[in-house]
Motif scaffolding. Structure first.
Motif, PDB file in Angstrom:
ATOM      1  N   LYS A   1      -5.153   5.296   1.021  1.00 32.03           N
ATOM      2  CA  LYS A   1      -3.730   3.967   0.407  1.00 32.03           C
ATOM      3  C   LYS A   1      -4.687   3.663  -0.507  1.00 32.03           C
ATOM      4  O   LYS A   1      -5.527   3.244  -1.153  1.00 32.03           O
ATOM      5  CB  LYS A   1      -4.684   3.475   1.801  1.00 32.03           C
ATOM      6  CG  LYS A   1      -3.580   3.484   2.731  1.00 32.03           C
ATOM      7  CD  LYS A   1      -3.601   2.161   4.446  1.00 32.03           C
ATOM      8  CE  LYS A   1      -4.622   2.917   4.533  1.00 32.03           C
ATOM      9  NZ  LYS A   1      -4.485   1.754   6.392  1.00 32.03           N
ATOM     10  N   LEU A   2      -3.593   3.325  -1.561  1.00 33.21           N
ATOM     11  CA  LEU A   2      -3.989   2.590  -2.503  1.00 33.21           C
ATOM     12  C   LEU A   2      -3.467   1.454  -2.404  1.00 33.21           C
ATOM     13  O   LEU A   2      -2.405   1.704  -1.774  1.00 33.21           O
ATOM     14  CB  LEU A   2      -2.952   3.357  -3.902  1.00 33.21           C
ATOM     15  CG  LEU A   2      -3.181   5.109  -3.955  1.00 33.21           C
ATOM     16  CD1 LEU A   2      -2.407   5.276  -5.256  1.00 33.21           C
ATOM     17  CD2 LEU A   2      -4.827   4.744  -4.568  1.00 33.21           C
TER      18      LEU A   2
ATOM     19  N   LEU B   1     -10.284   4.998  -2.346  1.00 34.24           N
ATOM     20  CA  LEU B   1      -9.663   6.107  -1.452  1.00 34.24           C
ATOM     21  C   LEU B   1     -11.103   6.703  -0.674  1.00 34.24           C
ATOM     22  O   LEU B   1     -11.865   6.174  -0.700  1.00 34.24           O
ATOM     23  CB  LEU B   1      -9.730   7.708  -2.400  1.00 34.24           C
ATOM     24  CG  LEU B   1      -9.024   7.522  -4.106  1.00 34.24           C
ATOM     25  CD1 LEU B   1      -9.054   8.573  -4.956  1.00 34.24           C
ATOM     26  CD2 LEU B   1      -7.597   7.143  -3.197  1.00 34.24           C
ATOM     27  N   ASN B   2     -10.300   6.913   0.049  1.00 34.77           N
ATOM     28  CA  ASN B   2     -11.385   7.519   1.639  1.00 34.77           C
ATOM     29  C   ASN B   2     -10.933   8.831   2.143  1.00 34.77           C
ATOM     30  O   ASN B   2     -10.223   9.655   1.676  1.00 34.77           O
ATOM     31  CB  ASN B   2     -11.154   6.876   2.492  1.00 34.77           C
ATOM     32  CG  ASN B   2      -9.821   7.163   3.167  1.00 34.77           C
ATOM     33  OD1 ASN B   2      -9.238   8.632   4.130  1.00 34.77           O
ATOM     34  ND2 ASN B   2      -8.880   6.140   3.498  1.00 34.77           N
ATOM     35  N   PHE B   3     -11.810   9.883   2.642  1.00 31.44           N
ATOM     36  CA  PHE B   3     -11.876  10.942   3.036  1.00 31.44           C
ATOM     37  C   PHE B   3     -12.018  12.067   3.922  1.00 31.44           C
ATOM     38  O   PHE B   3     -12.525  12.524   4.909  1.00 31.44           O
ATOM     39  CB  PHE B   3     -12.962  11.753   1.565  1.00 31.44           C
ATOM     40  CG  PHE B   3     -12.517  12.136   0.511  1.00 31.44           C
ATOM     41  CD1 PHE B   3     -11.655  12.928  -0.368  1.00 31.44           C
ATOM     42  CD2 PHE B   3     -12.864  11.185  -0.481  1.00 31.44           C
ATOM     43  CE1 PHE B   3     -11.907  13.087  -1.302  1.00 31.44           C
ATOM     44  CE2 PHE B   3     -12.844  11.683  -1.450  1.00 31.44           C
ATOM     45  CZ  PHE B   3     -11.876  12.520  -1.755  1.00 31.44           C
TER      46      PHE B   3
ATOM     47  N   GLN C   1       0.534  -1.229  -0.154  1.00 29.86           N
ATOM     48  CA  GLN C   1       0.333   0.220   0.297  1.00 29.86           C
ATOM     49  C   GLN C   1       1.349   0.953   0.262  1.00 29.86           C
ATOM     50  O   GLN C   1       1.707   1.286   0.257  1.00 29.86           O
ATOM     51  CB  GLN C   1      -0.943   0.060   1.338  1.00 29.86           C
ATOM     52  CG  GLN C   1      -2.520  -1.267   1.324  1.00 29.86           C
ATOM     53  CD  GLN C   1      -2.624  -1.107   2.760  1.00 29.86           C
ATOM     54  OE1 GLN C   1      -2.503  -1.199   3.817  1.00 29.86           O
ATOM     55  NE2 GLN C   1      -3.948  -1.415   2.512  1.00 29.86           N
ATOM     56  N   THR C   2       0.420   1.419  -0.793  1.00 31.23           N
ATOM     57  CA  THR C   2       1.065   3.545  -0.868  1.00 31.23           C
ATOM     58  C   THR C   2       0.124   4.582  -0.399  1.00 31.23           C
ATOM     59  O   THR C   2      -1.165   4.156  -0.525  1.00 31.23           O
ATOM     60  CB  THR C   2       2.259   3.576  -2.080  1.00 31.23           C
ATOM     61  OG1 THR C   2       2.328   4.891  -2.226  1.00 31.23           O
ATOM     62  CG2 THR C   2       0.701   3.652  -2.913  1.00 31.23           C
ATOM     63  N   LYS C   3       0.351   5.881   0.314  1.00 29.55           N
ATOM     64  CA  LYS C   3      -0.133   7.057   0.535  1.00 29.55           C
ATOM     65  C   LYS C   3       0.239   8.082  -0.516  1.00 29.55           C
ATOM     66  O   LYS C   3       0.123   9.222  -0.226  1.00 29.55           O
ATOM     67  CB  LYS C   3       0.039   7.427   2.359  1.00 29.55           C
ATOM     68  CG  LYS C   3      -0.232   6.609   3.201  1.00 29.55           C
ATOM     69  CD  LYS C   3      -0.138   7.155   4.559  1.00 29.55           C
ATOM     70  CE  LYS C   3      -0.744   5.918   5.230  1.00 29.55           C
ATOM     71  NZ  LYS C   3      -0.296   6.735   7.112  1.00 29.55           N
ATOM     72  N   ASN C   4       0.731   7.565  -1.598  1.00 33.35           N
ATOM     73  CA  ASN C   4       1.383   8.352  -2.199  1.00 33.35           C
ATOM     74  C   ASN C   4       0.030   7.912  -3.389  1.00 33.35           C
ATOM     75  O   ASN C   4       0.069   7.386  -4.285  1.00 33.35           O
ATOM     76  CB  ASN C   4       2.904   8.603  -3.224  1.00 33.35           C
ATOM     77  CG  ASN C   4       2.675   9.121  -4.144  1.00 33.35           C
ATOM     78  OD1 ASN C   4       2.712  10.270  -4.911  1.00 33.35           O
ATOM     79  ND2 ASN C   4       4.010   8.594  -4.842  1.00 33.35           N
TER      80      ASN C   4
END
Length: 183
Positions: free
Chosen positions: A149-150, A140-142, A82-85
């Motif tokens: 996270k992807l 995606l979450n807000f 997972q990435t937060k990018n």
């Protein structure tokens, strides 16, 4: 060597993740060389799994124990991280699609991409996959309490070239191998 003496194997541990990189396969199917770091990897999210081989035990009437085991299909390695990018370059590199006028647009067919993948540990050990079919989960979450996270998943594929290895571990320069074949 005396009877009570024994050899102890040297120890080298794979510790932590320094980076995950992807590269387009070479024009003939060789492992990519133009590595691009994905970055912002979620802690403890990079995992390599290998499914069990499909095997059949062979028996004969005269014995209750199997006399052989035949592998009909090798287990497949899969990777997940997972990435937060959420930069458009990440989407374009891993998922394809288009970036135009400050907007990334998913390809209509959502075809998985075939890329080389390299993960490097904090102590320099590299795990390299020649060819992986990569998919990106763009959930995606807000939330106020967490960044989006992807999730990136991939399945190891057989190399296109017989000279390529599908999976290899590259050790840091200076790592030596003892010859225990004479023990």
């Amino acid at each position: 060597m005396a009877e009570n003496e024994s050899k102890v194997l040297k120890s080298l541990r794979l510790k932590g993740l320094k980076c995950v990189e992807v590269a387009k396969l070479g024009s003939n199917g060789e492992t990519g060389t133009d590595w691009v770091q994905v970055g912002d990897t979620v802690p403890d999210s990079f995992v390599i799994n290998k499914a069990d081989d499909t095997t059949t035990e062979e028996f004969i009437e005269e014995s209750d124990a199997a006399i052989d085991e035949i592998t009909s299909q090798k287990g497949i390695r899969s990777i997940t991280w997972q990435t937060k990018n959420v930069h458009p370059d990440v989407f374009k590199t891993i998922a394809g699609g288009e970036f135009d006028n400050l907007a990334w647009a998913e390809e209509s067919t959502e075809e998985a991409k075939e890329l080389s993948v390299r993960a490097t540990s904090m102590n320099g050990i590299q795990v390299v996959f020649n060819r992986v079919k990569i998919r990106i989960n763009g959930d995606l979450n807000f939330q106020k309490s967490a960044l989006a996270k992807l999730t990136i998943t991939g399945k190891q594929l057989a190399p296109l070239l017989s000279s390529e290895k599908s999976f290899k571990i590259i050790y840091p320069e200076g790592t030596t191998v003892s010859d225990f074949s004479k023990a």
